[in-house]
Enzyme design. Structure first.
Site, PDB file in Angstrom:
ATOM      1  N   GLU A  12       0.851  -1.200  -0.106  1.00 11.72           N
ATOM      2  CA  GLU A  12      -0.005   0.137   0.049  1.00 11.72           C
ATOM      3  C   GLU A  12       0.829   1.427   0.040  1.00 11.72           C
ATOM      4  OE1 GLU A  12      -2.553  -1.314   3.464  1.00 11.72           O
ATOM      5  OE2 GLU A  12      -4.168  -1.765   1.983  1.00 11.72           O
ATOM      6  N   GLY A  78     -12.429  -4.309   1.088  1.00 13.26           N
ATOM      7  CA  GLY A  78     -13.391  -5.312   0.857  1.00 13.26           C
ATOM      8  C   GLY A  78     -14.630  -4.310   0.636  1.00 13.26           C
ATOM      9  N   ILE A 152     -12.570 -10.508   5.870  1.00 15.86           N
ATOM     10  CA  ILE A 152     -13.999 -10.939   5.736  1.00 15.86           C
ATOM     11  C   ILE A 152     -14.071 -11.832   4.573  1.00 15.86           C
ATOM     12  CG2 ILE A 152     -16.371 -10.429   5.694  1.00 15.86           C
ATOM     13  CD1 ILE A 152     -15.004  -9.782   8.486  1.00 15.86           C
ATOM     14  N   MET A 172      -9.242  -3.363   7.888  1.00 10.89           N
ATOM     15  CA  MET A 172      -8.731  -3.798   9.347  1.00 10.89           C
ATOM     16  C   MET A 172      -7.943  -2.747   9.852  1.00 10.89           C
ATOM     17  SD  MET A 172      -7.717  -7.723   8.164  1.00 10.89           S
ATOM     18  CE  MET A 172      -7.261  -8.169   9.732  1.00 10.89           C
ATOM     19  N   GLU A 173      -8.121  -1.439   9.681  1.00 14.06           N
ATOM     20  CA  GLU A 173      -7.048  -0.376  10.339  1.00 14.06           C
ATOM     21  C   GLU A 173      -7.787   0.809  10.280  1.00 14.06           C
ATOM     22  OE1 GLU A 173      -5.971  -2.046   7.453  1.00 14.06           O
ATOM     23  OE2 GLU A 173      -4.945  -3.562   8.195  1.00 14.06           O
ATOM     24  N   ASP A 196     -11.862  -6.647  -3.426  1.00 18.88           N
ATOM     25  CA  ASP A 196     -12.404  -7.808  -3.361  1.00 18.88           C
ATOM     26  C   ASP A 196     -13.733  -7.401  -2.822  1.00 18.88           C
ATOM     27  OD1 ASP A 196     -10.753  -7.589  -0.796  1.00 18.88           O
ATOM     28  OD2 ASP A 196     -12.461  -8.459  -0.160  1.00 18.88           O
TER      29      ASP A 196
END
Ligand SMILES: Nc1ncnc2c(CN3C[C@H](CSc4cnccn4)[C@@H](O)C3)c[nH]c12
Length: 228
Positions: A12, A78, A152, A172-173, A196
């Site tokens: 990233e 996601g 997920i 997640m952050e 995704d």
């Protein structure tokens, strides 16, 4: 002005380091922080490693140790909103923690005492992102992000998060960066490109599109710097 640009995974921030070309590397707290300057702006760039705890440590360090006055997060996510497809860009208006759960005591999902379910991003930075998107004729969705310490990849969990938080994307952050920046009163924004659909194929999609989506988000962040 000193601005932090943060990601979670090396993929990233690699597009950013490649773009800026030259930078100093500072080792701290089992991580590396890259400093450079661009158009008169001091930049400090880092990837936190995956998850809310790592992201909280890095966001705090970027602000408290490196003196960042604004924080831009760039990465992938996601999709929960069915209209979001791989490669689409999302700028967060507010973020929540979908795995924070003391509902046993009557609290809503994502809430703990003296806190709030959602933390809002900086309106000026979000407006800047929308302005850049208009100028570059890039579609940009303004939406809600739900953050948790889980990748997920299951339709049932996906739908639960989407419905419970009215969230457009999951990662997640972001929400932990939001809590840190809000507490330290540092304007921040979270920009994510979809990698995704957080469903049973998410792992394969993520592996295929991480690099290209991360690059898309990073390029957009650079375009924002040009207008800061
Ligand atoms: N469906 C999803 N759910 C939750 N988060 C995401 C993300 C965003 N990032 C990517 C990465 C997945 S875990 C990881 C671990 N090892 C290798 C690659 N990814 C983590 O930093 C969160 C993209 N799609 C997501």
């Amino acid at each position: 002005m000193k601005i932090a640009i943060m990601g979670a995974m090396v993929e990233e921030i690699t597009p950013l380091l490649e773009f800026f070309g030259t930078y100093e590397t500072i080792e701290h707290a089992k991580n590396r922080y890259y400093t450079t300057s661009y158009r008169g702006i001091d930049l400090v760039i880092a990837y936190s490693k995956i998850g809310k705890v790592n992201a909280s440590l890095t966001a705090s360090t970027l602000i408290e140790k490196f003196g960042a006055q604004k924080l831009l997060f760039s990465g992938v996510a996601g999709a929960l909103n069915p209209s979001l497809k791989v490669g689409d860009l999302l700028v967060a208006t507010k973020l929540a923690q979908h795995d924070l759960d003391i509902t046993a005591f009557g609290h809503p999902h994502g809430y703990v005492p003296e806190g709030s379910v959602y933390v809002e991003t900086d309106k000026a930075l979000t407006e800047l992102a929308k302005q850049v998107a208009l100028e570059q004729k890039i579609p940009l969705l303004e939406g809600i992000i739900a953050t948790g310490d889980q990748f997920i990849c299951d339709g049932v969990k996906k739908e639960w998060i989407h419905t419970t938080f009215n969230a457009d994307a999951t990662e997640m952050e972001g929400a932990s960066v939001a809590v840190v920046c809000d507490a330290l009163n540092i304007p921040f924004c979270v920009l994510r490109a979809i990698s995704d659909a957080a469903d049973m194929d998410a792992g394969f999609s993520f592996d295929e599109f991480l690099v290209s989506s991360a690059k898309e988000s990073a390029q957009f962040i650079i375009a924002m710097l040009d207008e800061l």
